[in-house]
Design a protein around this motif. Structure first.
Motif, mmCIF file in Angstrom:
data_model
loop_
_atom_site.group_PDB
_atom_site.id
_atom_site.type_symbol
_atom_site.label_atom_id
_atom_site.label_comp_id
_atom_site.label_asym_id
_atom_site.label_seq_id
_atom_site.Cartn_x
_atom_site.Cartn_y
_atom_site.Cartn_z
ATOM 1 N N ALA A 1 -17.155 -23.309 -13.458
ATOM 2 C CA ALA A 1 -17.523 -24.627 -13.975
ATOM 3 C C ALA A 1 -16.703 -25.720 -13.298
ATOM 4 O O ALA A 1 -17.203 -26.811 -13.022
ATOM 5 C CB ALA A 1 -17.327 -24.672 -15.485
ATOM 6 N N ALA B 1 -16.433 -33.786 -19.368
ATOM 7 C CA ALA B 1 -17.592 -33.017 -19.857
ATOM 8 C C ALA B 1 -17.237 -31.554 -20.086
ATOM 9 O O ALA B 1 -17.816 -30.897 -20.947
ATOM 10 C CB ALA B 1 -18.749 -33.120 -18.867
ATOM 11 N N ILE B 2 -16.284 -31.035 -19.312
ATOM 12 C CA ILE B 2 -15.898 -29.634 -19.530
ATOM 13 C C ILE B 2 -14.474 -29.505 -20.071
ATOM 14 O O ILE B 2 -14.060 -28.429 -20.468
ATOM 15 C CB ILE B 2 -16.019 -28.782 -18.234
ATOM 16 N N LEU C 1 -21.211 -31.191 -7.994
ATOM 17 C CA LEU C 1 -21.925 -32.310 -8.622
ATOM 18 C C LEU C 1 -21.483 -33.643 -8.020
ATOM 19 O O LEU C 1 -22.309 -34.487 -7.646
ATOM 20 C CB LEU C 1 -21.606 -32.278 -10.121
ATOM 21 N N MET D 1 -14.893 -27.779 -30.231
ATOM 22 C CA MET D 1 -13.723 -27.618 -29.357
ATOM 23 C C MET D 1 -14.101 -27.114 -27.964
ATOM 24 O O MET D 1 -13.324 -27.235 -27.029
ATOM 25 C CB MET D 1 -12.747 -26.628 -30.000
ATOM 26 N N TYR D 2 -15.310 -26.545 -27.825
ATOM 27 C CA TYR D 2 -15.655 -25.825 -26.597
ATOM 28 C C TYR D 2 -16.307 -26.707 -25.534
ATOM 29 O O TYR D 2 -17.243 -26.271 -24.852
ATOM 30 C CB TYR D 2 -16.592 -24.656 -26.907
ATOM 31 N N GLY D 3 -15.844 -27.927 -25.389
ATOM 32 C CA GLY D 3 -16.365 -28.805 -24.345
ATOM 33 C C GLY D 3 -17.855 -29.026 -24.482
ATOM 34 O O GLY D 3 -18.331 -29.426 -25.554
ATOM 35 N N SER D 4 -18.591 -28.751 -23.406
ATOM 36 C CA SER D 4 -20.036 -29.024 -23.406
ATOM 37 C C SER D 4 -20.863 -27.826 -23.874
ATOM 38 O O SER D 4 -22.085 -27.822 -23.709
ATOM 39 C CB SER D 4 -20.474 -29.422 -21.999
ATOM 40 N N ARG E 1 -10.683 -11.972 -24.219
ATOM 41 C CA ARG E 1 -11.128 -12.915 -23.186
ATOM 42 C C ARG E 1 -11.358 -12.218 -21.836
ATOM 43 O O ARG E 1 -11.067 -12.746 -20.778
ATOM 44 C CB ARG E 1 -10.082 -14.033 -23.045
ATOM 45 N N ASN F 1 -19.380 -23.761 -21.260
ATOM 46 C CA ASN F 1 -18.822 -25.095 -21.015
ATOM 47 C C ASN F 1 -19.014 -25.435 -19.536
ATOM 48 O O ASN F 1 -18.102 -25.289 -18.733
ATOM 49 C CB ASN F 1 -17.343 -25.099 -21.402
ATOM 50 N N VAL F 2 -20.214 -25.861 -19.197
ATOM 51 C CA VAL F 2 -20.550 -26.058 -17.781
ATOM 52 C C VAL F 2 -20.844 -27.515 -17.439
ATOM 53 O O VAL F 2 -21.266 -27.823 -16.326
ATOM 54 C CB VAL F 2 -21.754 -25.175 -17.376
ATOM 55 N N GLY F 3 -20.645 -28.413 -18.395
ATOM 56 C CA GLY F 3 -20.850 -29.834 -18.122
ATOM 57 C C GLY F 3 -22.300 -30.139 -17.791
ATOM 58 O O GLY F 3 -23.221 -29.601 -18.409
ATOM 59 N N ASN F 4 -22.464 -30.985 -16.773
ATOM 60 C CA ASN F 4 -23.825 -31.425 -16.408
ATOM 61 C C ASN F 4 -24.358 -30.685 -15.188
ATOM 62 O O ASN F 4 -25.305 -31.146 -14.562
ATOM 63 C CB ASN F 4 -23.803 -32.926 -16.118
ATOM 64 N N ASN F 5 -23.740 -29.579 -14.850
ATOM 65 C CA ASN F 5 -24.147 -28.841 -13.655
ATOM 66 C C ASN F 5 -25.473 -28.108 -13.924
ATOM 67 O O ASN F 5 -25.520 -27.134 -14.682
ATOM 68 C CB ASN F 5 -23.044 -27.843 -13.278
ATOM 69 N N TRP G 1 -14.219 -29.030 -36.578
ATOM 70 C CA TRP G 1 -12.879 -28.963 -35.989
ATOM 71 C C TRP G 1 -12.330 -30.372 -35.809
ATOM 72 O O TRP G 1 -12.482 -30.994 -34.790
ATOM 73 C CB TRP G 1 -12.941 -28.249 -34.638
ATOM 74 N N LEU H 1 -10.613 -24.357 -21.481
ATOM 75 C CA LEU H 1 -11.880 -24.027 -22.135
ATOM 76 C C LEU H 1 -13.031 -23.940 -21.142
ATOM 77 O O LEU H 1 -14.185 -23.991 -21.526
ATOM 78 C CB LEU H 1 -12.191 -25.083 -23.192
ATOM 79 N N PHE H 2 -12.693 -23.862 -19.876
ATOM 80 C CA PHE H 2 -13.752 -23.798 -18.864
ATOM 81 C C PHE H 2 -13.376 -22.756 -17.828
ATOM 82 O O PHE H 2 -12.217 -22.347 -17.718
ATOM 83 C CB PHE H 2 -13.953 -25.169 -18.206
ATOM 84 N N TRP I 1 -17.418 -19.681 -25.925
ATOM 85 C CA TRP I 1 -16.128 -20.207 -25.478
ATOM 86 C C TRP I 1 -15.994 -19.997 -23.971
ATOM 87 O O TRP I 1 -16.182 -18.877 -23.489
ATOM 88 C CB TRP I 1 -15.010 -19.484 -26.233
ATOM 89 N N ILE I 2 -15.731 -21.048 -23.257
ATOM 90 C CA ILE I 2 -15.556 -21.076 -21.804
ATOM 91 C C ILE I 2 -16.879 -20.899 -21.051
ATOM 92 O O ILE I 2 -17.238 -21.726 -20.218
ATOM 93 C CB ILE I 2 -14.539 -20.032 -21.301
ATOM 94 N N LYS J 1 -27.354 -26.154 -12.160
ATOM 95 C CA LYS J 1 -27.426 -24.733 -11.790
ATOM 96 C C LYS J 1 -26.804 -23.854 -12.890
ATOM 97 O O LYS J 1 -27.365 -22.826 -13.277
ATOM 98 C CB LYS J 1 -26.667 -24.548 -10.462
ATOM 99 N N LEU J 2 -25.660 -24.307 -13.388
ATOM 100 C CA LEU J 2 -24.968 -23.518 -14.411
ATOM 101 C C LEU J 2 -25.664 -23.630 -15.768
ATOM 102 O O LEU J 2 -25.637 -22.682 -16.566
ATOM 103 C CB LEU J 2 -23.503 -23.945 -14.500
ATOM 104 N N TRP K 1 -12.110 -31.768 -22.591
ATOM 105 C CA TRP K 1 -11.910 -32.997 -23.362
ATOM 106 C C TRP K 1 -10.503 -33.572 -23.152
ATOM 107 O O TRP K 1 -10.280 -34.758 -23.332
ATOM 108 C CB TRP K 1 -12.202 -32.773 -24.850
#
Lengths: 306, 231
Positions: free
Chosen positions: B19, B82-83, B26, A88-91, A228, A57-61, A116, B14-15, A53-54, A63-64, B85
């Motif tokens: 990020a 992407a990070i 990016l 639910m946790y994005g990417s 958290r 969730n780094v997308g398309n980066n 979910w 959630l990010f 969770w969190i 490096k991350l 929704w």
């Protein structure tokens, strides 16, 4: 039953936790964290897993993504098995898939994800999408996330389990929500796992859910063991008490994790992190001595006074 | 999801800040050197406004429309989603705002954009320049690396600040409609950054507040300057 380092090494379960079995980083010696059996099968699971969770969730980066892979590599090197995620946790699922591929799909992996969606009809397709993100042939565990459409999804998961498409099924909640509903489900439904929030400050689960899960033979995954990160941040300004040294805890994070995993009903805690040092520190909490009931009370009292 | 009401705003994030900032790294890498072109266009629009002729405002509305539709698509639908929704649900608001500006560009009674050297209008010019140059500079000063700072046309926040500056200078019956989404975004982005622990959390809300104060002052000033009819 708690399995320590020595008994694991002696027993037939050793291969499950060995570096050779994980196929990871052969230059490093694999740690063997303390483990408990999943009640429904007896399969051993290290007491500390990895949440996503969190942190993942780094997308398309790129490096991350690579940094997350390093965290996963350190997790497996330290003897970890369970990685938990959710649609639910994005990417996060895609990040896990990226890391697993880079690491050669470690055999030690225990894949735990969730369904979910409020639409019962979308459950199967969502699980399949999640599976593709991970790149695994099948999940070890799929849980109904936060009790959303739980009756319909549990029926689906039971069907999948009966068909051999899943090893385990479960249900989750967090932040102490809907404990009464969760209690009914544990008491009435054939679930292998339940996931809930439990930490030194959020101890509502101790009253009914944890004893009931133990009684019913349901494995317990604990989320938010650090609230958290808030608990570690808050406690970091206070001294770590000398008397926890007997457990081997050398930081507040280990203090907090040892409190959680020392509860006899807890099977696995899943702290999330984006730092390699933290994942090693977390796994190291599942070693040495776990606090007994008296020490657990002392730990809770101490934190309560701060 | 009937239990949404039991979630706090922070539960829905959630990010991490890392990020979120990584997103701009990016985008900046992908779009460089478009930044220079956008800066040139932005300065050109500023000069057009300062001419005080009122000419070219349809062109400005059209460009603003494109900016909002582009941001809704490229930032929200393609990357931010992407990070997060929930970004997919914000994108349509940006598209609608873009369409509204498109309507302003072609409508027979198109809202006028006029600089009149009042204090309110000067505030708008300062806000506009801030959106163009100050935003990246301030985010840099607050700790971002050069490749992750936010630029007009690439990140929503400077674009919203520039839009608010133009709105302060605008006159028209339906102009109030164009304030809704930008102000809501200022609040939303401020809350998001605050919950992420970013020191930049105050920038967009402050820009929004400055624009509102300037707009109220501008409208009041215009009313006071109108001739009073007696009998």
């Amino acid at each position: 039953m708690l399995v320590n380092r020595r008994s694991v090494l002696k027993g037939s379960m050793a291969a499950t936790f060995s570096g050779a079995a994980a196929g990871l980083m052969p230059a490093r010696v694999m740690a063997i964290p303390l483990a408990r059996p999943i009640a429904s099968t007896g399969e051993m699971l290290p007491l500390v897993g990895l949440g996503s969770w969190i942190t993942f969730n780094v997308g398309n980066n790129q490096k991350l993504l690579d940094a997350s892979t390093e965290v996963m590599a350190a997790f497996f090197e330290s003897g970890g098995r369970m990685i938990d995620s959710s649609p639910m946790y994005g990417s996060s699922q895609a990040t896990i898939g990226y890391g697993l591929k880079k690491l050669g799909m470690p055999k030690a992996l225990f894949s735990a994800d969730k369904v979910w969606t409020s639409s019962a009809g979308n459950g199967a397709s969502q699980i399949e999408t999640s599976r593709r993100h991970w790149g695994v042939p099948e999940f070890d565990l799929v849980q109904v996330h936060n009790l959303v459409a739980w009756r319909e999804h549990l029926e689906l998961l039971q069907t999948k389990k009966a068909a051999g498409e899943l090893k385990y099924i479960g249900i989750t909640t967090s932040h102490g929500r809907r404990h009464a509903d969760l209690e009914d489900i544990i008491a009435s439904q054939p679930v292998d796992f339940v996931q809930l929030t439990y930490n030194v400050k959020d101890r509502a689960a101790e009253q009914r859910l944890l004893p009931l899960a133990k009684e019913r033979g349901v494995a317990v995954i604990v989320n938010r063991p650090f609230q958290r990160g808030y608990l570690v941040e808050r406690l970091s300004s206070s001294p770590l008490p000398d008397w926890v040294a007997e457990t081997g805890a050398s930081s507040w994070a280990q203090f907090l994790l040892k409190f959680v995993i020392s509860h006899p009903a807890v099977t696995c805690a899943i702290p999330a992190t984006s730092k390699v040092a933290h994942v090693r520190e977390n796994l190291a909490a599942a070693s040495g001595v776990l606090p007994d009931a008296a020490l657990r009370r002392r730990m809770a009292d101490y934190v309560g006074q701060l | 999801m009937a239990e949404w009401s039991s979630y706090s705003l922070s539960d829905l994030l959630l990010f991490s800040l890392q990020a979120y900032i990584g997103l701009f790294e990016l985008l900046n890498t992908a779009l460089w050197p478009a930044h220079m072109f956008i800066l040139a266009v932005g300065l050109g629009i500023g000069l057009l406004v300062l001419k005080r002729s009122g000419a070219g405002y349809r062109f400005i509305w059209g460009l603003l429309g494109l900016l909002w539709i582009w941001t809704g698509w490229y930032f929200f639908s393609v990357h931010y989603t992407a990070i997060n929704w929930a970004a997919a649900y914000v994108a349509p608001a940006f598209w609608l705002q873009g369409l509204l500006f498109g309507l302003f560009a072609v409508a027979p009674q198109s809202p006028d954009i006029r600089y009149t050297r009042t204090a309110a209008d000067r505030t708008a010019i300062v806000l506009y320049l801030f959106a163009l140059i100050g935003y990246p500079a301030v985010t840099l000063a607050l700790g971002r690396s050069l490749d992750s700072v936010e630029f007009l046309g690439i990140s929503p926040d400077p674009g919203v600040a520039a839009t608010l500056a133009i709105l302060v200078l605008s006159r028209g019956s339906f102009i109030w409609l164009a304030w809704i989404v930008p102000i809501m975004w200022c609040v939303l982005t401020g809350l998001t950054l605050w919950m992420l622990g970013s020191p930049e959390f105050f920038i967009a809300p402050l820009a929004g507040a400055a624009a509102v104060v300037a707009a109220v002052a501008a409208v009041s000033g215009r009313r006071l300057s109108q001739p009073v009819r007696t009998g």
